[in-house]
Design a protein around this motif. Structure first.
Motif, short mmCIF file in Angstrom:
data_model
loop_
_atom_site.label_atom_id
_atom_site.label_comp_id
_atom_site.label_asym_id
_atom_site.label_seq_id
_atom_site.Cartn_x
_atom_site.Cartn_y
_atom_site.Cartn_z
N CYS A 164 -2.63 15.44 -6.55
CA CYS A 164 -1.13 15.86 -5.76
C CYS A 164 -1.45 15.83 -4.47
CB CYS A 164 -0.44 17.39 -5.22
SG CYS A 164 -0.66 17.77 -7.60
N ALA A 203 5.21 9.45 -11.65
CA ALA A 203 4.35 9.54 -10.26
C ALA A 203 4.73 11.80 -10.33
CB ALA A 203 4.06 9.50 -9.11
N ALA A 235 4.15 5.22 -13.66
CA ALA A 235 4.34 4.79 -11.71
C ALA A 235 4.16 3.81 -11.24
CB ALA A 235 3.63 6.59 -10.80
N GLN A 236 3.28 3.33 -10.83
CA GLN A 236 2.74 1.91 -10.95
C GLN A 236 2.57 1.42 -12.27
OE1 GLN A 236 3.29 1.47 -8.12
NE2 GLN A 236 1.47 2.68 -7.01
N ILE A 252 4.06 3.93 -4.07
CA ILE A 252 4.03 4.59 -5.78
C ILE A 252 5.48 3.01 -6.10
CG2 ILE A 252 5.03 5.57 -7.04
CD1 ILE A 252 3.07 7.65 -6.05
N THR A 283 -0.44 7.04 -15.26
CA THR A 283 -0.05 6.42 -14.14
C THR A 283 0.90 5.01 -14.03
OG1 THR A 283 -2.49 6.69 -13.56
CG2 THR A 283 -1.51 5.54 -11.95
N TRP A 321 2.34 8.51 -1.37
CA TRP A 321 4.35 8.12 -1.65
C TRP A 321 5.45 6.58 -1.48
CZ3 TRP A 321 7.02 11.65 -5.47
CH2 TRP A 321 7.93 11.28 -5.23
N VAL A 351 -1.23 11.63 -4.12
CA VAL A 351 -0.17 11.09 -4.80
C VAL A 351 1.20 11.05 -3.06
CG1 VAL A 351 2.28 10.87 -5.99
CG2 VAL A 351 0.28 11.33 -7.25
N LEU A 385 -3.88 7.20 -10.12
CA LEU A 385 -3.50 8.45 -9.48
C LEU A 385 -4.30 9.93 -9.61
CD1 LEU A 385 0.66 7.93 -9.75
CD2 LEU A 385 -0.56 7.55 -7.57
N THR A 386 -4.76 9.98 -11.23
CA THR A 386 -5.72 10.97 -11.50
C THR A 386 -6.38 12.01 -10.60
OG1 THR A 386 -6.68 9.28 -13.20
CG2 THR A 386 -4.71 11.47 -13.84
N GLN A 411 4.54 12.86 -14.63
CA GLN A 411 2.87 12.42 -14.30
C GLN A 411 1.54 13.65 -13.84
OE1 GLN A 411 0.04 9.93 -12.22
NE2 GLN A 411 -1.87 9.88 -13.55
N PRO A 434 7.90 6.97 -7.89
CA PRO A 434 7.87 7.88 -7.84
C PRO A 434 7.90 9.05 -8.63
CG PRO A 434 9.38 6.53 -5.99
CD PRO A 434 9.03 5.67 -6.89
#
Length: 373
Positions: free
Chosen positions: A28, A44, A91-92, A38, A88, A35, A31, A104-105, A47, A41
């Motif tokens: 978190c 994200a 988001a990306q 990304i 991910t 931010w 992210v 992002l994990t 996710q 968003p």
């Protein structure tokens, strides 16, 4: 639960739950820091929501007996974690990830690797680390292998080290439970022994003395009382026979052979041998005692003695009966009497051991059976 109290792996499972929660917080935070970079968003946020829900589910599962004992839960954790890694892409774009954007994990993906290492040992940890590494490689691309090498190494080391530690602790848990069971059995046996000694054994001893003094038919009653007294004493002194990795205690197998005419003397510590060796030794001892009953005379007594010599184990069977000569033993073997040649000598020879017999008229007979560990 009692099984949980004796489970040395429980601290590892609790540490895994804490690890899951903390690493979700790291994800978190990552992210939040990234931010502005990304692309989508809302992806994200979705996710992280999925990761948060699964963190709660996994934490509950690993905090419960069913989650720790069911390896399938750890495999489900692995599948969900890999799916969250691919989330991910919400988001990306894939091109951005291969160009250097973060998955992002973050370190949250190490959770199922540790879970599999705890539940399945080294092999489970290795399988989990390889699976996560391949998923990471598919996202980053072959051209970025050098950039993810450190992450792959950490996953492999975590899986192998935790797996080895878990295997060692699992074996220690088994030994701890066996020790607790043995201690409980010994305490119960001691309690029963005091009760039996204060009641039943005293009555049997009194019946034996009075029956012998009265004579006549009471002698038979005294003999039965004496046999039951010996049987109870043997039961009180017996040890539980537990097979472990194909081996058992020779003393535990020989102690039940004690009677009013047979004394069994064993070391205070177990003499552990393979099951097959113990069975053959017990059979040979029984044959020797049978020979005493047949040939040594009605009043002959016998002694079975076990000696632990380190590399060798010596079992001797001695009686104070009529005895015989070596020539008669050799003649009996030549005439086809198989008790000596096969049931005793043959069994021990097949084990790679040796047999020595000493006897003389009026001096009884002594068998010495030696086997090598």
């Amino acid at each position: 639960m009692d099984s949980d109290r004796a489970d040395l792996l429980l601290p590892l499972w609790r540490a895994l739950v804490v690890f899951r929660v903390i690493t979700f917080g790291f994800a978190c935070f990552g992210v939040w820091v990234r931010w502005d970079g990304i692309v989508r968003p809302y992806g994200a946020v979705l996710q992280l929501a999925i990761m948060g829900v699964w963190t709660i589910v996994a934490s509950i599962g690993y905090s419960r007996h069913w989650g720790r004992r069911n390896t399938r839960f750890a495999f489900v954790d692995l599948v969900v974690t890999v799916a969250c890694m691919y989330a991910t892409l919400l988001a990306q774009p894939l091109l951005d990830i291969r160009a250097g954007a973060s998955v992002l994990t973050s370190v949250w993906v190490a959770g199922p690797v540790i879970a599999l290492a705890i539940s399945r040992g080294r092999d489970g940890g290795l399988a989990g680390a390889v699976t996560v590494s391949l998923a990471l490689l598919s996202l980053r691309g072959l051209e970025n292998v050098s950039k993810i090498l450190a992450n792959v190494q950490l996953l492999l080391v975590a899986g192998l080290v935790v797996g080895y530690a878990a295997t060692t602790m699992r074996r220690a848990t088994v030994r701890l439970r066996e020790a607790i069971a043995a201690e409980s059995a010994a305490a119960e046996r001691l309690r029963l022994s005091r009760s039996i000694h204060d009641g039943v054994l005293q009555v049997l001893a009194q019946v034996q003395r009075r029956g012998t003094a009265i004579g006549g038919e009471a002698v038979e009653l005294a003999s039965l009382a004496a046999e039951q007294e010996v049987a109870l004493r043997s039961l009180m002194a017996s040890r539980p026979v537990r097979e472990r990795q194909g081996q058992i205690d020779l003393c535990s197998a020989l102690l039940p052979l004690a009677t009013t005419r047979v004394d069994v003397v064993v070391p205070a510590v177990p003499v552990v041998l393979p099951v097959g060796v113990v069975n053959e030794l017990v059979a040979a001892v029984k044959e020797a005692l049978s020979n005493v009953l047949k040939h040594a005379g009605p009043d002959a007594r016998s002694w079975v003695v076990v000696e632990d010599l380190g590399a060798d184990v010596l079992v001797s069977v001695r009686d104070d009966g009529a005895g015989t000569t070596q020539d008669r033993l050799d003649a009996a073997r030549s005439d086809g009497h198989l008790g000596v040649s096969q049931s005793i000598r043959g069994r021990i020879t097949d084990l790679g051991g040796s047999v020595t017999v000493r006897t003389a008229p009026g001096e009884g007979t002594e068998w010495e059976m030696t086997v090598t560990r």
